[in-house]
Design an enzyme around this catalytic site. Structure first.
Site, short mmCIF file in Angstrom:
data_model
loop_
_atom_site.label_atom_id
_atom_site.label_comp_id
_atom_site.label_asym_id
_atom_site.label_seq_id
_atom_site.Cartn_x
_atom_site.Cartn_y
_atom_site.Cartn_z
N ASP A 171 2.45 -16.13 20.40
CA ASP A 171 2.66 -14.98 19.91
C ASP A 171 1.55 -14.19 19.65
O ASP A 171 1.80 -12.72 19.70
CB ASP A 171 3.59 -14.95 18.60
CG ASP A 171 5.03 -14.51 18.84
OD1 ASP A 171 5.52 -14.27 20.03
OD2 ASP A 171 5.71 -14.45 17.80
N LYS A 179 9.28 -15.40 14.08
CA LYS A 179 9.36 -16.86 14.96
C LYS A 179 10.66 -17.02 15.60
O LYS A 179 10.65 -17.58 16.62
CB LYS A 179 9.02 -17.82 13.89
CG LYS A 179 9.40 -19.27 14.49
CD LYS A 179 9.01 -20.21 13.23
CE LYS A 179 9.23 -21.67 14.00
NZ LYS A 179 9.19 -22.69 12.94
N ASP A 228 5.89 -26.67 15.61
CA ASP A 228 4.96 -25.44 14.76
C ASP A 228 3.80 -25.66 15.35
O ASP A 228 3.42 -27.03 15.83
CB ASP A 228 5.07 -25.45 13.47
CG ASP A 228 6.14 -24.72 12.82
OD1 ASP A 228 7.03 -24.30 13.42
OD2 ASP A 228 6.28 -24.81 11.59
N ASP A 253 14.95 -20.70 9.79
CA ASP A 253 15.29 -22.28 10.13
C ASP A 253 16.30 -22.48 9.18
O ASP A 253 17.41 -23.01 9.48
CB ASP A 253 13.99 -23.42 9.48
CG ASP A 253 13.35 -22.76 8.44
OD1 ASP A 253 13.53 -21.66 7.65
OD2 ASP A 253 12.24 -23.57 8.07
O1 LIG Z 1 5.75 -13.98 14.47
C1 LIG Z 1 5.58 -14.97 14.33
C2 LIG Z 1 5.38 -15.83 13.44
C3 LIG Z 1 5.10 -17.27 13.51
N1 LIG Z 1 5.57 -17.93 14.70
C4 LIG Z 1 5.26 -19.42 14.71
O2 LIG Z 1 5.91 -19.93 13.65
C5 LIG Z 1 5.42 -21.13 13.32
C6 LIG Z 1 5.45 -21.34 11.70
O3 LIG Z 1 4.52 -20.49 11.23
P1 LIG Z 1 3.59 -20.93 10.14
O4 LIG Z 1 2.48 -20.06 9.86
O5 LIG Z 1 3.32 -22.42 10.39
O6 LIG Z 1 4.47 -20.80 8.75
P2 LIG Z 1 4.81 -21.86 7.67
O7 LIG Z 1 5.10 -21.11 6.44
O8 LIG Z 1 4.18 -22.99 7.61
O9 LIG Z 1 6.13 -22.29 8.24
C7 LIG Z 1 7.13 -22.90 7.65
O10 LIG Z 1 8.26 -22.03 7.33
C8 LIG Z 1 8.71 -21.20 8.22
C9 LIG Z 1 9.75 -20.40 7.82
O11 LIG Z 1 10.90 -21.32 7.05
C10 LIG Z 1 9.36 -22.30 9.55
O12 LIG Z 1 9.74 -21.78 10.31
C11 LIG Z 1 8.33 -23.31 9.78
O13 LIG Z 1 8.77 -24.27 10.68
C12 LIG Z 1 7.73 -23.79 8.69
O14 LIG Z 1 6.73 -25.00 8.81
C13 LIG Z 1 4.33 -21.33 13.90
O15 LIG Z 1 4.16 -22.20 15.04
C14 LIG Z 1 3.90 -19.78 14.38
O16 LIG Z 1 3.05 -19.93 15.51
C15 LIG Z 1 5.73 -17.17 15.74
O17 LIG Z 1 5.66 -17.76 16.78
N2 LIG Z 1 5.83 -15.72 15.50
MN LIG Z 2 3.27 -24.23 9.13
#
Ligand SMILES: O=c1ccn([C@@H]2O[C@H](COP(=O)(O)OP(=O)(O)O[C@H]3O[C@H](CO)[C@@H](O)[C@H](O)[C@H]3O)[C@@H](O)[C@H]2O)c(=O)[nH]1
Ligand SMILES: [Mn+2]
Length: 604
Positions: A18, A154, A178, A319
Site C-alpha cells: 500500500d 487495510k 500482516d 477485522d
Molecule cells: O492503509 C493501510 C493500512 C494498513 N495496511 C496493512 O495492514 C496490516 C496491519 O497494519 P499494522 O500496522 O500491522 O497494524 P496493527 O495495529 O499492528 O494491526 C492490528 O490491528 C488491525 C486492525 O484491527 C488488524 O487489521 C491487524 O491484523 C492487527 O494486527 C499491515 O500489513 C499493513 O501493511 C494496509 O495495507 N493499508
Molecule cells: Mn501489526
C-alpha cells in the site's frame, strides 16, 4: 508462506504494497532468487523454522554457511537500497529488473497518487527451484491510488487482493497475513483445512474462517508490555464454543465463498471467471489487464464491495467488524490455537507506540459500537450470548470512563476530606470488598490458569489495562466524539516495526520507555502525581488525626494506583537513560496535578 508442507504449485502468494514503494518490489525480486535455494534446502534438511531470519538467528557455529552467506548477501543488498532510499543500478542484476522498476516508478509516481502496479514475480508453471521443483505463484500488487479517493485502509487493500487473486488463480481458500508476521508451523495449512473440509462435521461447509491467535516473537519474560493473551487467546476460546470466534486481522484462513454473501445465497463454487482465465498464464497481457482493472480506484464504485462483499468498510478494526458480520450472516468460525504458534508477529517494544496502536483500535471499536451493525441490536436477534460477547469488544473503550473516575474522583474527594465509601465494619463495606476482590481474583485465576500464564504476567496485564484506562481509552473516546461532530478525520498509522534500537533493548530488559513527548504520558504522569500527593497527605493526616477506618477504601485505591505507577515515578525522578520521562512532561504534569487539587478544593 512458502514454509507450508503443501504442493507449491497449488499455492499463490499475493503481496500488497500500500506504500507503493519500489524498494518493496526490489526486495521481493531478491527474495525470489534466494527462495530458489532456500526452499529445497529446507525440504532436504527438514527445517521447521523456515523464516531465514529466525532460523539463522537461533543457529550457532558454522552450520549451513553457504546458505547463510546467500541470505546475508540478499539482506545486505536490500538494506543498502533501503538506506539509499532508492534502488540504484549497481544493486540490480538483470536488465529485466531495471526495466520493471523504471516502467512504473516514473517522475509522477507518488505514494498517494499512482496507477496500479501488478508484477508477476514467479509463475508456478514456469519457475522452478534449483532442484527442479515448482515454485508457487508470487505476485506483487500496489493498488491504484488517487488523491481525494477514499481507499479504506487495510480493508480496501484486502479487497483488491481478493479480486486480483480471483482474476489470476481463484483458490477457494485464502490466508491473510500482516506484513509483520511469519509462519512458524509448516502444518498450519493442514490444520485449517481439517476444519474447512471436515466431512464428519455437520457445520463444516458453513465455516467461514479458521482463525489462529496473534502471537508474538520477542515477548519479554514477564510480558510487561502485553501480548494481549486475554484478547487474542483466552476470550476467543469462549467465542469458539459459541461457533463465532472473532477475526483478528491476520493468521486467518477464509473460505473465499464466505466473503461473497450469506451461506445460503452463494453457490458452492465461485469460479465464475474461469472461462476467461482457464488455460491462460497469469503473466499474460489479458489476465494482467483484468487484474489492473480490478485494482483500480473506481472499480468498487456503486458495487457492494465493503458493504456486503469482501472486507467491510467503516471501522479501523475491519477485522472484528468483518468477522462478526459474517457470523451475523449465518457463517460459523473456528479458533485454532495449537501449543506451537502457527504464526508469529513482531511485538511493539515502545510503550508510546503500543498506546497509540491501542488508541486506533479503540476508535475502530467505537465505530463498530455506534454503527448500524451495533452488536447489541443487530446480533442479539441471532445469538444473544455471542451478541453480548461482541458488545464486550465493541464497547471496550468505555472502560476509560470508570477507570478515569476511579483514578481521580475518590482521590480528590479524599484530599478534601470527603468520605465516599462505607467505613470499615459497615455491612456495605463487606459487599464492596467482596465484589472487588472477586472480580480481580476471577481475572487473575482465568489469566494464570491459561497455558503460559504467570502471576507476574497477570500483574503486568492489569497494570497495562490501568495505563490504557487513563491514556488511550479516554483519548480515543474524545477523538471519536470529535469525529462524530465533524472536527477531525480518521487516519491510520502503520505501527512501527523496527526492533533493533535502544528502545527495544530496554524492552528486552523489561523496562518501560517514556522517552518521548506524548499526551499519553502527560495523562499518566498527572494521574501518578495526584495519587502520590493524596496518598502522602492522607496517610499523614490519618497518623496525626486518626479516622483511618473511615477512609480505608479511598486510601487503598490511591495506594493501588501508586503501586501501579511505580515505573512512572522512577522515570520522572531516578532514571538517567533515554527512556526517562522528558522534563517538560514532568513539569506540565506537576502543574496539571496542582491545578486539579486546587480546583477540586473549590468544587467539593
Ligand atoms: O492503509 C493501510 C493500512 C494498513 N495496511 C496493512 O495492514 C496490516 C496491519 O497494519 P499494522 O500496522 O500491522 O497494524 P496493527 O495495529 O499492528 O494491526 C492490528 O490491528 C488491525 C486492525 O484491527 C488488524 O487489521 C491487524 O491484523 C492487527 O494486527 C499491515 O500489513 C499493513 O501493511 C494496509 O495495507 N493499508
Ligand atoms: Mn501489526
Amino acid at each position: 508462506m512458502t514454509v507450508f508442507d503443501y504442493p507449491m504449485e497449488k499455492m499463490s502468494v499475493y503481496v500488497s504494497d500500500d506504500g507503493g514503494s519500489e524498494l518493496t518490489l526490489f526486495a521481493f525480486m531478491e527474495a525470489t532468487r534466494f527462495a530458489r535455494h532456500w526452499l529445497p534446502f529446507c525440504r532436504e534438511n527438514k527445517i521447521q523454522e523456515r523464516c531465514p531470519e529466525a532460523y539463522f538467528g537461533s543457529l550457532d557455529g558454522e552450520q549451513s554457511k553457504g546458505m547463510k552467506d546467500l541470505y546475508e548477501e540478499m539482506k545486505g543488498k536490500i538494506e543498502r537500497a533501503v538506506m539509499q532510499g532508492r534502488v540504484t543500478d549497481d544493486l540490480l542484476d538483470g536488465e529485466e529488473a531495471r526495466i520493471a522498476l523504471e516502467k512504473y516508478w516514473t517522475a509522477e509516481f507518488t505514494r498517494r497518487d499512482h496507477p496500479a502496479v501488478i508484477k508477476v514475480l514467479l509463475e508456478t508453471s514456469v519457475d522452478v527451484d534449483i532442484t527442479g521443483h515448482p515454485l508457487p505463484n508470487l505476485v506483487y500488487i500496489s493498488r491504484e491510488k488517487k488523491r481525494g479517493v477514499d481507499h479504506h485502509f487495510k480493508a480496501g487493500a484486502l479487497n483488491v487482493l481478493m479480486r486480483v487473486s480471483a482474476a489470476m488463480t481463484n483458490a477457494p481458500v485464502l490466508l491473510t497475513l500482516d506484513c509483520d508476521m511469519i509462519c512458524n508451523d509448516p502444518q498450519a495449512l493442514q490444520r485449517a483445512l481439517c476444519h474447512l473440509l471436515d466431512p464428519h462435521e455437520e457445520a463444516s461447509p458453513k465455516i467461514a474462517f479458521v482463525q489462529f491467535p496473534q502471537r508474538f516473537r520477542g515477548v519479554d519474560k514477564h510480558d510487561y508490555a502485553n501480548e494481549f493473551s486475554n484478547i487474542f487467546r483466552i476470550n476467543p476460546m469462549g467465542l469458539d464454543g459459541l461457533g463465532c470466534t472473532n477475526h483478528v486481522g491476520t493468521g486467518c484462513f477464509f473460505r473465499r465463498r464466505a466473503l461473497h454473501g450469506p451461506p445460503s445465497s452463494v453457490p458452492m463454487h465461485t469460479n465464475s471467471n474461469c472461462s476467461e482465465r482457464c488455460g491462460k498464464m497469469i503473466n499474460s497481457e489479458a489476465i494482467l489487464r483484468m487484474a489492473r482493472d480490478v485494482a483500480s480506484c473506481d472499480y468498487e464504485h456503486g458495487t457492494k464491495w465493503g458493504l456486503e462483499i469482501g472486507f467491510r468498510y467503516g471501522s479501523l478494526v475491519e477485522d472484528l467488524y468483518t468477522g462478526y458480520q459474517l457470523n451475523c450472516e449465518g457463517w460459523k468460525s473456528v479458533f485454532c490455537d495449537p501449543d506451537e504458534p502457527a504464526f508469529l508477529g513482531d511485538v511493539l517494544s515502545r510503550l508510546n507506540d503500543a498506546l497509540s496502536q491501542n488508541e486506533w483500535w479503540m476508535i475502530g471499536l467505537l465505530e463498530v459500537a455506534f454503527s448500524k451493525h451495533n452488536p447489541l441490536v443487530y446480533f442479539i436477534k441471532t445469538n444473544p450470548v455471542a451478541g453480548f460477547a461482541f458488545a464486550h469488544y465493541a464497547f471496550y473503550p468505555i472502560w476509560g470512563i470508570p477507570i478515569m473516575a476511579y483514578a481521580f474522583l475518590p482521590q480528590l474527594a479524599l484530599f478534601n476530606q470527603i468520605k465516599l465509601f462505607p467505613k470499615v465494619l459497615d455491612p456495605w463495606f463487606f459487599l464492596y470488598t467482596y465484589i472487588f476482590i472477586m472480580a480481580y481474583l476471577h481475572d487473575m485465576v482465568e489469566f494464570v490458569s491459561f497455558k503460559e500464564g504467570t502471576l507476574m504476567k497477570w500483574w503486568n496485564h492489569q497494570r497495562m489495562w490501568m495505563i490504557k484506562g487513563v491514556t488511550c481509552f479516554p483519548i480515543a473516546l474524545l477523538v471519536f466524539s470529535l469525529q462524530k461532530i465533524g472536527v477531525s478525520a480518521a487516519a491510520f498509522n502503520v505501527t512501527n516495526k523496527s526492533l533493533d534500537d535502544p528502545q527495544s533493548m530496554r524492552y528486552e530488559k523489561g523496562v518501560f520507555d517514556f522517552g518521548v513527548w506524548s499526551p499519553f504520558f502527560l495523562l499518566l504522569a498527572t494521574t501518578a502525581v495526584v495519587n502520590l500527593v493524596v496518598l502522602v497527605v492522607s496517610v499523614v493526616r490519618c497518623v496525626m488525626e486518626g479516622g483511618f477506618g473511615e477512609v480505608l477504601v479511598q486510601v487503598f485505591l490511591c495506594g493501588g494506583v501508586v503501586v501501579n505507577c511505580l515505573p512512572v515515578y522512577e522515570a520522572m525522578m531516578f532514571r538517567k537513560d533515554g527512556g526517562r520521562l522528558p522534563g517538560g512532561v514532568t513539569a506540565t504534569a506537576l502543574v496539571l496535578a496542582l491545578g486539579l487539587l486546587v480546583v477540586s478544593h473549590f468544587c467539593f
